[in-house]
Write a protein that holds these residues in place. Structure first.
Motif, PDB file in Angstrom:
ATOM      1  N   ALA A   1      -1.484 -11.952 -17.271  1.00  0.00           N
ATOM      2  CA  ALA A   1      -1.845 -13.321 -17.637  1.00  0.00           C
ATOM      3  C   ALA A   1      -1.521 -13.613 -19.099  1.00  0.00           C
ATOM      4  N   ALA A   2      -1.649 -12.580 -19.956  1.00  0.00           N
ATOM      5  CA  ALA A   2      -1.424 -12.758 -21.387  1.00  0.00           C
ATOM      6  C   ALA A   2       0.015 -12.478 -21.803  1.00  0.00           C
ATOM      7  N   GLY A   3       0.861 -12.037 -20.858  1.00  0.00           N
ATOM      8  CA  GLY A   3       2.238 -11.717 -21.199  1.00  0.00           C
ATOM      9  C   GLY A   3       2.385 -10.439 -21.995  1.00  0.00           C
ATOM     10  N   ARG A   4       1.452  -9.508 -21.824  1.00  0.00           N
ATOM     11  CA  ARG A   4       1.448  -8.261 -22.583  1.00  0.00           C
ATOM     12  C   ARG A   4       2.117  -7.163 -21.771  1.00  0.00           C
ATOM     13  N   LEU A   5       3.007  -6.368 -22.405  1.00  0.00           N
ATOM     14  CA  LEU A   5       3.806  -5.373 -21.693  1.00  0.00           C
ATOM     15  C   LEU A   5       3.561  -3.933 -22.144  1.00  0.00           C
ATOM     16  N   ASP A   6       2.692  -3.718 -23.118  1.00  0.00           N
ATOM     17  CA  ASP A   6       2.583  -2.383 -23.697  1.00  0.00           C
ATOM     18  C   ASP A   6       1.733  -1.427 -22.868  1.00  0.00           C
ATOM     19  N   ARG A   7       1.061  -1.911 -21.819  1.00  0.00           N
ATOM     20  CA  ARG A   7       0.243  -1.019 -20.989  1.00  0.00           C
ATOM     21  C   ARG A   7       0.766  -0.906 -19.571  1.00  0.00           C
ATOM     22  N   VAL A   8       2.050  -1.120 -19.413  1.00  0.00           N
ATOM     23  CA  VAL A   8       2.658  -1.020 -18.087  1.00  0.00           C
ATOM     24  C   VAL A   8       2.562   0.411 -17.571  1.00  0.00           C
ATOM     25  N   ARG A   9       2.346   0.571 -16.281  1.00  0.00           N
ATOM     26  CA  ARG A   9       2.336   1.870 -15.614  1.00  0.00           C
ATOM     27  C   ARG A   9       3.293   1.820 -14.441  1.00  0.00           C
ATOM     28  N   VAL A  10       3.640   2.986 -13.942  1.00  0.00           N
ATOM     29  CA  VAL A  10       4.510   3.053 -12.763  1.00  0.00           C
ATOM     30  C   VAL A  10       3.790   3.827 -11.673  1.00  0.00           C
ATOM     31  N   VAL A  11       3.957   3.366 -10.428  1.00  0.00           N
ATOM     32  CA  VAL A  11       3.405   4.049  -9.270  1.00  0.00           C
ATOM     33  C   VAL A  11       4.542   4.263  -8.281  1.00  0.00           C
ATOM     34  N   TYR A  12       4.367   5.246  -7.387  1.00  0.00           N
ATOM     35  CA  TYR A  12       5.459   5.685  -6.521  1.00  0.00           C
ATOM     36  C   TYR A  12       5.033   5.681  -5.059  1.00  0.00           C
ATOM     37  N   GLU A  13       5.998   5.364  -4.204  1.00  0.00           N
ATOM     38  CA  GLU A  13       5.827   5.510  -2.760  1.00  0.00           C
ATOM     39  C   GLU A  13       6.801   6.573  -2.280  1.00  0.00           C
ATOM     40  N   THR A  14       6.310   7.538  -1.539  1.00  0.00           N
ATOM     41  CA  THR A  14       7.159   8.634  -1.068  1.00  0.00           C
ATOM     42  C   THR A  14       7.318   8.565   0.440  1.00  0.00           C
ATOM     43  N   ALA A  15       8.403   9.178   0.919  1.00  0.00           N
ATOM     44  CA  ALA A  15       8.679   9.163   2.350  1.00  0.00           C
ATOM     45  C   ALA A  15       7.700  10.056   3.086  1.00  0.00           C
TER      46      ALA A  15
ATOM     47  N   ASP B   1       0.843  -1.196   0.000  1.00  0.00           N
ATOM     48  CA  ASP B   1       0.000   0.000   0.000  1.00  0.00           C
ATOM     49  C   ASP B   1       0.882   1.252   0.000  1.00  0.00           C
ATOM     50  N   SER B   2       0.266   2.394   0.015  1.00  0.00           N
ATOM     51  CA  SER B   2       0.948   3.707   0.060  1.00  0.00           C
ATOM     52  C   SER B   2       1.539   4.131  -1.269  1.00  0.00           C
ATOM     53  N   TYR B   3       1.213   3.473  -2.363  1.00  0.00           N
ATOM     54  CA  TYR B   3       1.686   3.918  -3.669  1.00  0.00           C
ATOM     55  C   TYR B   3       0.738   4.968  -4.250  1.00  0.00           C
ATOM     56  N   TYR B   4       1.326   5.866  -5.059  1.00  0.00           N
ATOM     57  CA  TYR B   4       0.549   6.884  -5.761  1.00  0.00           C
ATOM     58  C   TYR B   4       0.983   6.888  -7.232  1.00  0.00           C
ATOM     59  N   PRO B   5       0.046   7.052  -8.178  1.00  0.00           N
ATOM     60  CA  PRO B   5      -1.407   7.094  -7.983  1.00  0.00           C
ATOM     61  C   PRO B   5      -1.965   5.716  -7.646  1.00  0.00           C
ATOM     62  N   SER B   6      -3.143   5.709  -7.052  1.00  0.00           N
ATOM     63  CA  SER B   6      -3.799   4.460  -6.687  1.00  0.00           C
ATOM     64  C   SER B   6      -4.511   3.903  -7.909  1.00  0.00           C
TER      65      SER B   6
ATOM     66  N   CYS C   1      11.043  10.129  -3.155  1.00  0.00           N
ATOM     67  CA  CYS C   1      10.518   8.862  -3.671  1.00  0.00           C
ATOM     68  C   CYS C   1      11.399   7.732  -3.141  1.00  0.00           C
ATOM     69  N   VAL C   2      10.794   6.802  -2.403  1.00  0.00           N
ATOM     70  CA  VAL C   2      11.575   5.736  -1.787  1.00  0.00           C
ATOM     71  C   VAL C   2      11.379   4.393  -2.471  1.00  0.00           C
ATOM     72  N   ARG C   3      10.275   4.247  -3.233  1.00  0.00           N
ATOM     73  CA  ARG C   3      10.023   2.974  -3.886  1.00  0.00           C
ATOM     74  C   ARG C   3       9.164   3.198  -5.114  1.00  0.00           C
ATOM     75  N   ILE C   4       9.428   2.431  -6.154  1.00  0.00           N
ATOM     76  CA  ILE C   4       8.611   2.491  -7.358  1.00  0.00           C
ATOM     77  C   ILE C   4       8.138   1.086  -7.691  1.00  0.00           C
ATOM     78  N   ALA C   5       7.024   1.016  -8.405  1.00  0.00           N
ATOM     79  CA  ALA C   5       6.493  -0.277  -8.823  1.00  0.00           C
ATOM     80  C   ALA C   5       6.015  -0.187 -10.257  1.00  0.00           C
ATOM     81  N   PHE C   6       6.409  -1.171 -11.048  1.00  0.00           N
ATOM     82  CA  PHE C   6       5.894  -1.326 -12.399  1.00  0.00           C
ATOM     83  C   PHE C   6       4.705  -2.275 -12.315  1.00  0.00           C
ATOM     84  N   VAL C   7       3.537  -1.810 -12.773  1.00  0.00           N
ATOM     85  CA  VAL C   7       2.315  -2.603 -12.633  1.00  0.00           C
ATOM     86  C   VAL C   7       1.668  -2.808 -13.997  1.00  0.00           C
ATOM     87  N   LEU C   8       0.920  -3.898 -14.086  1.00  0.00           N
ATOM     88  CA  LEU C   8       0.227  -4.267 -15.314  1.00  0.00           C
ATOM     89  C   LEU C   8      -1.224  -4.584 -14.997  1.00  0.00           C
ATOM     90  N   PRO C   9      -2.140  -4.326 -15.945  1.00  0.00           N
ATOM     91  CA  PRO C   9      -3.501  -4.822 -15.756  1.00  0.00           C
ATOM     92  C   PRO C   9      -3.484  -6.329 -15.544  1.00  0.00           C
TER      93      PRO C   9
END
Length: 271
Positions: free
Chosen positions: A257-271, A218-223, A244-252
């Motif tokens: 499940a389909a191995g698709r990478l073209d809609r990846v987004r990044v979210v951030y956690e800040t101190a 939790d605590s990532y932005y944007p939600s 910014c202390v942590r980043i996450a690459f997220v996928l739908p």
């Protein structure tokens, strides 16, 4: 997954109904824990070398030594590089500015550690790029799959290059956070019980600063909703992320499940 130790931990804590305990355990996901490890550059193909004639992303075919495995079992397998230079045809940009390569992951190692949970390519590398100004719109990050043997790409003018740090990898588990949507029904019925179950599991499933798959903290932005984490990373030497202390690459969900990478987004956690 061996959930025996987790089931025992909840049982030892006491007070958590059996059906609630099983509901929480059913949500445990396999993950890979990553950590920066020390390794001899001459034997580590994941460390970027200055010699253009050698491709550091290619694992040697020498049967006498497997360079993808660290000699000390406690260090796990080498699963790629934190930072360094990318491999492939071009350095990606966002709004005219070069992105930052924050990690290069060895797909074969991850596939071996995760088994059926790894739905992405079983060979080659994943290159994870992020915007150094930490913008989060579409295109502000990229995850690119490249085959083994692709040449190292030179850094363009103005590109931030993080020092190449080898990443060791261990198979692990990941827990949902208390407010995960999948626990909504149980929270409405027994919020203290859900919290107690997760608290009992935390010592058994330690926090991983760098993690592949699993659950998004939790605590990532944007939600964002309906996404799964591909990679979560904390700042390391040379990243200069500021607040910014942590980043996450997220996928739908469906893309992972389909191995698709073209809609990846990044979210951030800040101190």
């Amino acid at each position: 997954m061996d959930l025996g130790p987790l089931r025992a931990a909840i049982g030892a804590a006491g007070g958590v109904p059996a059906d609630l305990a099983e509901a929480v355990l059913a949500l445990v996901r396999p993950a890979v824990e990553l950590a920066v490890v020390e390794h001899d550059d001459e034997e580590n193909p994941a460390v970027v070398a200055d010699d253009d004639e050698e491709d550091p992303a290619v694992v040697a075919d020498d049967d006498e030594e497997d360079p993808a495995v660290v000699a000390d079992d406690d260090e796990g397998q080498l699963a790629g590089v934190y930072g360094g230079l990318p491999v492939g045809d071009a350095w990606p940009e966002f709004e005219g500015e070069p992105l930052v390569l924050v990690a290069r992951l060895d797909c074969a190692v991850l596939a071996g550690l995760l088994g059926p949970a790894w739905t992405l390519p079983a060979g080659g590398s994943l290159l994870c790029f992020n915007d150094r100004r930490h913008r989060d719109g579409a295109g502000a990050c990229r995850v690119v799959h490249v085959p083994d043997g692709a040449p190292t790409v030179e850094a363009p003018e103005g590109a931030q290059v993080i020092p190449a740090l080898p990443l060791g990898a261990w198979p692990g588990l990941s827990l949902p956070v208390l407010m995960a949507a999948e626990l909504a029904e149980w929270r409405s019925r027994d919020l203290p019980g859900v919290a107690d179950a997760l608290d009992a599991l935390r010592p058994v499933v330690p926090y991983a600063p760098h993690q592949v798959l699993g659950w998004l903290d939790d605590s990532y932005y944007p939600s964002l909703t309906g996404v799964r984490p591909l990679l979560q990373l904390e700042g390391e030497e040379g990243t200069a992320w500021g607040e910014c202390v942590r980043i996450a690459f997220v996928l739908p969900e469906e893309d992972l499940a389909a191995g698709r990478l073209d809609r990846v987004r990044v979210v951030y956690e800040t101190a």
